[in-house]
Motif scaffolding. Sequence first.
Motif, PDB file in Angstrom:
ATOM      1  N   LEU A 364       0.857  -1.183   0.000  1.00  0.00           N
ATOM      2  CA  LEU A 364       0.000   0.000   0.000  1.00  0.00           C
ATOM      3  C   LEU A 364       0.893   1.232   0.000  1.00  0.00           C
ATOM      4  CD1 LEU A 364      -3.227   0.708   1.865  1.00  0.00           C
ATOM      5  CD2 LEU A 364      -1.316   2.226   2.330  1.00  0.00           C
ATOM      6  N   LEU A 365       0.564   2.202  -0.834  1.00  0.00           N
ATOM      7  CA  LEU A 365       1.327   3.443  -0.917  1.00  0.00           C
ATOM      8  C   LEU A 365       0.893   4.359   0.219  1.00  0.00           C
ATOM      9  CD1 LEU A 365       3.434   4.820  -2.789  1.00  0.00           C
ATOM     10  CD2 LEU A 365       1.501   5.865  -3.992  1.00  0.00           C
ATOM     11  N   LEU A 366       1.758   4.548   1.201  1.00  0.00           N
ATOM     12  CA  LEU A 366       1.385   5.285   2.409  1.00  0.00           C
ATOM     13  C   LEU A 366       1.003   6.730   2.112  1.00  0.00           C
ATOM     14  CD1 LEU A 366       4.090   3.828   4.804  1.00  0.00           C
ATOM     15  CD2 LEU A 366       1.608   3.579   5.051  1.00  0.00           C
ATOM     16  N   SER A 367       1.628   7.322   1.110  1.00  0.00           N
ATOM     17  CA  SER A 367       1.338   8.724   0.787  1.00  0.00           C
ATOM     18  C   SER A 367      -0.069   8.925   0.253  1.00  0.00           C
ATOM     19  CB  SER A 367       2.357   9.254  -0.232  1.00  0.00           C
ATOM     20  OG  SER A 367       2.263   8.532  -1.449  1.00  0.00           O
ATOM     21  N   SER A 368      -0.763   7.827  -0.084  1.00  0.00           N
ATOM     22  CA  SER A 368      -2.125   7.958  -0.618  1.00  0.00           C
ATOM     23  C   SER A 368      -3.187   7.904   0.468  1.00  0.00           C
ATOM     24  CB  SER A 368      -2.389   6.855  -1.658  1.00  0.00           C
ATOM     25  OG  SER A 368      -2.438   5.574  -1.051  1.00  0.00           O
ATOM     26  N   LEU A 369      -2.822   7.556   1.691  1.00  0.00           N
ATOM     27  CA  LEU A 369      -3.810   7.421   2.764  1.00  0.00           C
ATOM     28  C   LEU A 369      -4.584   8.710   2.998  1.00  0.00           C
ATOM     29  CD1 LEU A 369      -1.958   5.280   5.467  1.00  0.00           C
ATOM     30  CD2 LEU A 369      -4.253   4.808   4.582  1.00  0.00           C
ATOM     31  N   VAL A 370      -3.871   9.797   3.244  1.00  0.00           N
ATOM     32  CA  VAL A 370      -4.537  11.055   3.592  1.00  0.00           C
ATOM     33  C   VAL A 370      -5.297  11.653   2.414  1.00  0.00           C
ATOM     34  CG1 VAL A 370      -4.147  13.460   4.263  1.00  0.00           C
ATOM     35  CG2 VAL A 370      -3.095  11.597   5.573  1.00  0.00           C
TER      36      VAL A 370
END
Length: 386
Positions: A364-370
């Motif tokens: 999962l791309l962490l920068s896409s969470l927010v």
Amino acid sequence: MNEGSGTRRAAVIEWLSQQQEEMRALLALLVDIDSHSHDKAGVDAVGEAISEWCKAMGIEVRRTPRPRFGDLFEACLGEGEGTVVLLGHRDTVFPTGTVAERSYEEHDGMAFGPGVADMKGGLVMNLFVLAALARTGGLAFPLKAVFTADEEIGSPDGKALIEDAVRHARAVFNAEPGRVSGNLVTGRKGGANLVLEVSGRAAHSGVSHADGVSAIEALARKIQRIHALTDYDTGVTTNVGVIEGGTSSNTVAPWARARIDTRFVTFEQREALFAALEEIAAREELPGTQATLTQVSGFLPLERAMSEALLARYQRSAAELGFEVEGEFTGGCSDAGTTASLGIPTLCGTGPVGALMHTEREYLLLSSLVPRAQALALTLLDLDEG
């Protein structure tokens, strides 16, 4: 957009922008709970962790016990008609014990672990969207997050629960992982898993071969007919992935069984495909053989027409946040097909961006969470204002 609306949108964006670390912590907690579809205790443990988090946020949670698969959990803001549903499943494809072998970890801006993208990242996003909206006064319509338990095996128990949960809903957002392109999912194939069972007549293969009727031979002939139904141009595929049968090598096989996966793009294709499969099952390949065809699970297709209006709203929200997104078709199935089949506008793939699902390399791309949480929250506010 009036001044009050603009202030609220800004408050939601700001609060979510500060939640990256908390999102990662909740993601790690959920990923590090084994929750294979047939592990009821594990799937329920994920639901209980979600419930505890919601209670800490002042969000009401309802739990519906189920005897075989995981219980149904629903987190609710408000009551009444015109509900909007945030959908997600707690189960994964990974067997119990996987977490002990490879638990949650992060490196190079990505999170890894069983089910991290499919779809525990989506569950985390839905929860923080709920919390952001609860903190700013809720919505004019009820908002409900539904956490199901058996999607990875075709929702045999969950389908009816979902249909009940979304009854009279005005929209559904399914937090399956966003595509690696960053796009949402506006079209999905439907699919079904079926079992074809053939009976024959046993006989000693050396002494009385002619007295037997081979169920395996009859099944083999049917498999050829089944595979011939595949049509890549239209998107229809059939696959016999598992075969079983017989009792010993020196016995004419009295039984045989095949497990079939089918995929289709439209409801019309589904009807035609099922009719063809029934015809193949009814055909007597060898005198004295019989066959039965049983559907064991299935998803209906998500057709693009059911997603277009919601996609346009989401795109406006994404543009407000500074990124672009399009709709995309995928051959994978999801519960979005169930909700769309009920005539409810449905948008899928709204979760954080991920890839390599169902493998040990899933990430999962962490920068896409927010930003994905912000875009979904603004889309819900857009529905509220519209």
